[in-house]
Scaffold this motif. Structure first.
Motif, mmCIF file in Angstrom:
data_model
loop_
_atom_site.group_PDB
_atom_site.id
_atom_site.type_symbol
_atom_site.label_atom_id
_atom_site.label_comp_id
_atom_site.label_asym_id
_atom_site.label_seq_id
_atom_site.Cartn_x
_atom_site.Cartn_y
_atom_site.Cartn_z
ATOM 1 N N ASP A 1 0.863 -1.173 0.000
ATOM 2 C CA ASP A 1 0.000 0.000 0.000
ATOM 3 C C ASP A 1 0.905 1.228 0.000
ATOM 4 O OD1 ASP A 1 -1.653 2.074 0.455
ATOM 5 O OD2 ASP A 1 -2.404 1.375 2.387
ATOM 6 N N MET A 2 1.027 1.867 -1.161
ATOM 7 C CA MET A 2 1.984 2.961 -1.299
ATOM 8 C C MET A 2 1.552 4.224 -0.545
ATOM 9 S SD MET A 2 4.674 1.899 -2.818
ATOM 10 C CE MET A 2 5.194 0.476 -3.776
ATOM 11 N N THR A 3 0.341 4.184 0.068
ATOM 12 C CA THR A 3 -0.021 5.343 0.886
ATOM 13 C C THR A 3 0.880 5.413 2.124
ATOM 14 O OG1 THR A 3 -1.725 4.022 1.962
ATOM 15 C CG2 THR A 3 -2.458 5.492 0.204
ATOM 16 N N ASN A 4 1.542 4.278 2.408
ATOM 17 C CA ASN A 4 2.484 4.270 3.521
ATOM 18 C C ASN A 4 3.913 4.514 3.064
ATOM 19 O OD1 ASN A 4 0.845 3.832 5.752
ATOM 20 N ND2 ASN A 4 0.647 1.660 5.274
ATOM 21 N N ALA A 5 4.080 5.070 1.873
ATOM 22 C CA ALA A 5 5.424 5.215 1.300
ATOM 23 C C ALA A 5 6.370 5.993 2.231
ATOM 24 C CB ALA A 5 5.349 5.888 -0.066
ATOM 25 N N GLY A 6 5.811 6.946 2.984
ATOM 26 C CA GLY A 6 6.645 7.744 3.887
ATOM 27 C C GLY A 6 7.250 6.933 5.022
ATOM 28 N N LEU A 7 6.709 5.728 5.238
ATOM 29 C CA LEU A 7 7.238 4.903 6.330
ATOM 30 C C LEU A 7 8.344 3.967 5.860
ATOM 31 C CD1 LEU A 7 3.908 3.857 8.126
ATOM 32 C CD2 LEU A 7 5.487 5.689 8.746
#
Ligand code: BTN
Length: 242
Positions: free
Chosen positions: A68-74
């Motif tokens: 899930d690239m919405t968590n890319a910041g992690l």
């Protein structure tokens, strides 16, 4: 768990650049690019990452499927925990994390991480770890800032040994990224919490006290006027004050 498939090169300009090229041509999730030597290793904020021949592990992993690239910041802080654990395993010494992407030992940097994303398709995580003492290959002004596993511990760790430990820890940590289990370790290993820092954000430079890490791996700062500000994992760099 992620099945990693490494591809080895003697020389590349940058393993990140090669990995992105292969990703655009359809390389699968888990592809890993490793080079003995990088002629143009890339660091954050457009900096150069010095990569002397055979003296470090220079690798980039490609993640795409089921992510899930919405968590890319992690991704970067999660990879930092994996790198710190792997470095501790092979060196027998504590490794600390300087927000957001550097691993320190003995107060100096021995590993950097550069994540580049092409959302929503893929992200590449580039990790460079200094293994051997090869100070002559680095510009003089970096000598007091950087270190290597050999310099800190006297141990000779081969790139292969480092690669095995790193990929195992990356697989474990990235598989649990969504549960944010890495955050506890990220905080525990922080090199900055409780310290005065100098924040560089574009042309803006200010000092603050680092007081914690939030649930998105943002760095919580207390400013001199006691207001609280949180840095997100953006185009910001910090220096820890002596
Ligand atoms: C930093 O210190 O700002 C990040 C450094 C990241 C270096 C690694 S080495 C392997 C991969 N390929 C690159 O060009 N950069 C990363």
């Amino acid at each position: 768990m992620i099945e990693f498939s490494p591809i080895y090169f003697n020389t590349l300009d940058s393993t990140n650049t090669k990995c992105k090229e292969l990703a655009r041509n359809g390389a699968p999730h888990g592809t890993v690019i490793i080079a003995d030597y990088q002629t143009a290793g890339k660091g954050r904020l457009g900096r150069h990452f010095c990569s002397p021949n055979g003296a470090g592990l220079y690798c980039t992993v490609l993640i795409r499927e089921g992510f899930d690239m919405t968590n890319a910041g992690l991704i970067t802080p999660c990879a930092a925990v994996a790198a710190a654990k792997a470095i501790e395993e092979v060196s027998g010494h504590d490794a600390k994390i300087k927000w957001v992407n550097d691993i320190f030992m003995g107060g100096r940097k021995l590993c950097g991480i550069l994540t580049e994303a092409s959302l929503p398709d893929f992200a590449v995580i580039g990790i460079g770890i200094n293994l051997l003492q090869d100070k002559n290959a680095f510009p003089k002004e970096l000598h007091s800032i950087i270190t290597s596993i050999e310099e800190e511990t006297g141990r000779i760790v081969t790139p292969k040994e480092m690669e095995k430990a790193l990929l195992r820890h990356l697989s474990n940590e990235l598989s649990e990224l969504h549960e944010r289990t890495f955050l506890k370790e990220y905080k525990m290993r922080s090199f900055v919490i409780g310290k005065e820092v100098e924040v560089h954000s574009g042309n803006d430079v200010y000092t603050a006290k680092a007081i914690g890490i939030d649930d998105n791996a943002g760095l919580k700062l207390e400013l001199p006027d006691k207001t609280i500000k949180t840095l997100t994992t953006g185009e910001v760099s910090i220096k820890v004050k002596a």
